[in-house]
Design a protein around this motif. Sequence first.
Motif, PDB file in Angstrom:
ATOM      1  N   LEU A 112      74.132  60.170  46.532  1.00  0.00           N
ATOM      2  CA  LEU A 112      73.160  59.671  47.497  1.00  0.00           C
ATOM      3  C   LEU A 112      71.948  59.013  46.832  1.00  0.00           C
ATOM      4  O   LEU A 112      71.441  58.008  47.317  1.00  0.00           O
ATOM      5  CB  LEU A 112      72.714  60.800  48.417  1.00  0.00           C
ATOM      6  CG  LEU A 112      71.912  60.392  49.626  1.00  0.00           C
ATOM      7  CD1 LEU A 112      72.676  59.402  50.487  1.00  0.00           C
ATOM      8  CD2 LEU A 112      71.538  61.606  50.441  1.00  0.00           C
ATOM      9  N   ARG A 113      71.514  59.543  45.705  1.00  0.00           N
ATOM     10  CA  ARG A 113      70.370  58.935  45.010  1.00  0.00           C
ATOM     11  C   ARG A 113      70.683  57.517  44.556  1.00  0.00           C
ATOM     12  O   ARG A 113      69.836  56.625  44.654  1.00  0.00           O
ATOM     13  CB  ARG A 113      69.955  59.789  43.820  1.00  0.00           C
ATOM     14  CG  ARG A 113      69.316  61.079  44.234  1.00  0.00           C
ATOM     15  CD  ARG A 113      68.861  61.869  43.058  1.00  0.00           C
ATOM     16  NE  ARG A 113      68.335  63.145  43.531  1.00  0.00           N
ATOM     17  CZ  ARG A 113      68.001  64.127  42.741  1.00  0.00           C
ATOM     18  NH1 ARG A 113      68.127  64.003  41.447  1.00  0.00           N
ATOM     19  NH2 ARG A 113      67.532  65.247  43.241  1.00  0.00           N
ATOM     20  N   ILE A 124      72.875  55.538  45.941  1.00  0.00           N
ATOM     21  CA  ILE A 124      72.965  54.729  47.162  1.00  0.00           C
ATOM     22  C   ILE A 124      71.568  54.300  47.607  1.00  0.00           C
ATOM     23  O   ILE A 124      71.341  53.139  47.945  1.00  0.00           O
ATOM     24  CB  ILE A 124      73.670  55.509  48.290  1.00  0.00           C
ATOM     25  CG1 ILE A 124      75.085  55.900  47.870  1.00  0.00           C
ATOM     26  CG2 ILE A 124      73.684  54.717  49.588  1.00  0.00           C
ATOM     27  CD1 ILE A 124      75.982  54.763  47.501  1.00  0.00           C
ATOM     28  N   ARG A 125      70.623  55.241  47.588  1.00  0.00           N
ATOM     29  CA  ARG A 125      69.241  54.912  47.977  1.00  0.00           C
ATOM     30  C   ARG A 125      68.624  53.869  47.043  1.00  0.00           C
ATOM     31  O   ARG A 125      67.864  53.015  47.471  1.00  0.00           O
ATOM     32  CB  ARG A 125      68.383  56.167  47.988  1.00  0.00           C
ATOM     33  CG  ARG A 125      68.620  57.026  49.180  1.00  0.00           C
ATOM     34  CD  ARG A 125      67.545  58.105  49.267  1.00  0.00           C
ATOM     35  NE  ARG A 125      67.752  58.889  50.451  1.00  0.00           N
ATOM     36  CZ  ARG A 125      67.753  60.216  50.487  1.00  0.00           C
ATOM     37  NH1 ARG A 125      67.541  60.894  49.383  1.00  0.00           N
ATOM     38  NH2 ARG A 125      67.960  60.860  51.608  1.00  0.00           N
ATOM     39  N   LEU A 126      68.955  53.953  45.781  1.00  0.00           N
ATOM     40  CA  LEU A 126      68.423  53.009  44.806  1.00  0.00           C
ATOM     41  C   LEU A 126      68.961  51.596  45.033  1.00  0.00           C
ATOM     42  O   LEU A 126      68.234  50.612  44.923  1.00  0.00           O
ATOM     43  CB  LEU A 126      68.772  53.489  43.388  1.00  0.00           C
ATOM     44  CG  LEU A 126      68.280  52.648  42.223  1.00  0.00           C
ATOM     45  CD1 LEU A 126      66.759  52.742  42.142  1.00  0.00           C
ATOM     46  CD2 LEU A 126      68.909  53.134  40.937  1.00  0.00           C
ATOM     47  N   ALA A 164      70.488  50.457  47.934  1.00  0.00           N
ATOM     48  CA  ALA A 164      70.486  50.049  49.343  1.00  0.00           C
ATOM     49  C   ALA A 164      69.630  48.816  49.644  1.00  0.00           C
ATOM     50  O   ALA A 164      70.050  47.984  50.455  1.00  0.00           O
ATOM     51  CB  ALA A 164      70.086  51.218  50.236  1.00  0.00           C
ATOM     52  N   LEU A 196      75.398  49.456  51.882  1.00  0.00           N
ATOM     53  CA  LEU A 196      74.773  50.725  51.515  1.00  0.00           C
ATOM     54  C   LEU A 196      73.605  51.060  52.445  1.00  0.00           C
ATOM     55  O   LEU A 196      73.379  52.226  52.765  1.00  0.00           O
ATOM     56  CB  LEU A 196      74.315  50.693  50.061  1.00  0.00           C
ATOM     57  CG  LEU A 196      75.439  50.520  49.038  1.00  0.00           C
ATOM     58  CD1 LEU A 196      74.888  50.544  47.627  1.00  0.00           C
ATOM     59  CD2 LEU A 196      76.526  51.552  49.219  1.00  0.00           C
ATOM     60  N   ARG A 197      72.876  50.046  52.897  1.00  0.00           N
ATOM     61  CA  ARG A 197      71.815  50.296  53.893  1.00  0.00           C
ATOM     62  C   ARG A 197      72.419  50.874  55.163  1.00  0.00           C
ATOM     63  O   ARG A 197      71.890  51.804  55.767  1.00  0.00           O
ATOM     64  CB  ARG A 197      71.067  48.999  54.215  1.00  0.00           C
ATOM     65  CG  ARG A 197      70.090  48.589  53.161  1.00  0.00           C
ATOM     66  CD  ARG A 197      69.141  47.513  53.650  1.00  0.00           C
ATOM     67  NE  ARG A 197      69.784  46.302  54.121  1.00  0.00           N
ATOM     68  CZ  ARG A 197      70.118  45.269  53.353  1.00  0.00           C
ATOM     69  NH1 ARG A 197      69.871  45.301  52.058  1.00  0.00           N
ATOM     70  NH2 ARG A 197      70.687  44.203  53.869  1.00  0.00           N
ATOM     71  N   LEU A 230      73.435  54.516  54.724  1.00  0.00           N
ATOM     72  CA  LEU A 230      72.280  55.410  54.850  1.00  0.00           C
ATOM     73  C   LEU A 230      71.874  55.590  56.304  1.00  0.00           C
ATOM     74  O   LEU A 230      71.462  56.673  56.717  1.00  0.00           O
ATOM     75  CB  LEU A 230      71.099  54.879  54.039  1.00  0.00           C
ATOM     76  CG  LEU A 230      71.204  55.055  52.532  1.00  0.00           C
ATOM     77  CD1 LEU A 230      70.015  54.406  51.837  1.00  0.00           C
ATOM     78  CD2 LEU A 230      71.309  56.517  52.159  1.00  0.00           C
ATOM     79  N   GLU A 231      71.998  54.533  57.073  1.00  0.00           N
ATOM     80  CA  GLU A 231      71.647  54.615  58.488  1.00  0.00           C
ATOM     81  C   GLU A 231      72.581  55.565  59.242  1.00  0.00           C
ATOM     82  O   GLU A 231      72.186  56.220  60.198  1.00  0.00           O
ATOM     83  CB  GLU A 231      71.727  53.212  59.103  1.00  0.00           C
ATOM     84  CG  GLU A 231      70.935  53.065  60.360  1.00  0.00           C
ATOM     85  CD  GLU A 231      70.908  51.617  60.831  1.00  0.00           C
ATOM     86  OE1 GLU A 231      71.294  51.390  61.982  1.00  0.00           O
ATOM     87  OE2 GLU A 231      70.510  50.738  60.048  1.00  0.00           O
ATOM     88  N   ARG A 236      73.989  58.208  57.915  1.00  0.00           N
ATOM     89  CA  ARG A 236      74.004  59.499  57.224  1.00  0.00           C
ATOM     90  C   ARG A 236      73.867  60.686  58.176  1.00  0.00           C
ATOM     91  O   ARG A 236      74.439  61.748  57.947  1.00  0.00           O
ATOM     92  CB  ARG A 236      72.894  59.526  56.187  1.00  0.00           C
ATOM     93  CG  ARG A 236      72.902  60.774  55.356  1.00  0.00           C
ATOM     94  CD  ARG A 236      71.958  60.650  54.182  1.00  0.00           C
ATOM     95  NE  ARG A 236      71.971  61.915  53.466  1.00  0.00           N
ATOM     96  CZ  ARG A 236      70.908  62.652  53.253  1.00  0.00           C
ATOM     97  NH1 ARG A 236      69.728  62.234  53.668  1.00  0.00           N
ATOM     98  NH2 ARG A 236      70.998  63.790  52.616  1.00  0.00           N
TER      99      ARG A 236
END
Length: 86
Positions: free
Chosen positions: A24-25, A27-29, A31, A37-38, A41-42, A44
């Motif tokens: 997940l980290r 992916i956040r980096l 996104a 990937l954005r 996260l939406e 999630r």
Amino acid sequence: MAYAIRRVVARHSGKAPKIAAFPLRLIRLLAPFLETLRELLEMRYLWQQPGVRMDNAKLVSALGWEPLTPLDAAVEKTLKRLKCLP
């Protein structure tokens, strides 16, 4: 789902693949640069809610019954068609 894939692969190869946590980290980096990937996260929140289920009442009322395929059988057939099994 991951454990069903693991069971099927272990049955066919004799080795159970490892199951690891989703990065997940990472992916956040990434996104901000990748739309997919954005969107992941939406969505999630769906992974964190154990009670998210779809209603199948319309299907059952139309068919009179619910067709069920065992998860391992469906995974095995899918992996065979994708040529992912030995």
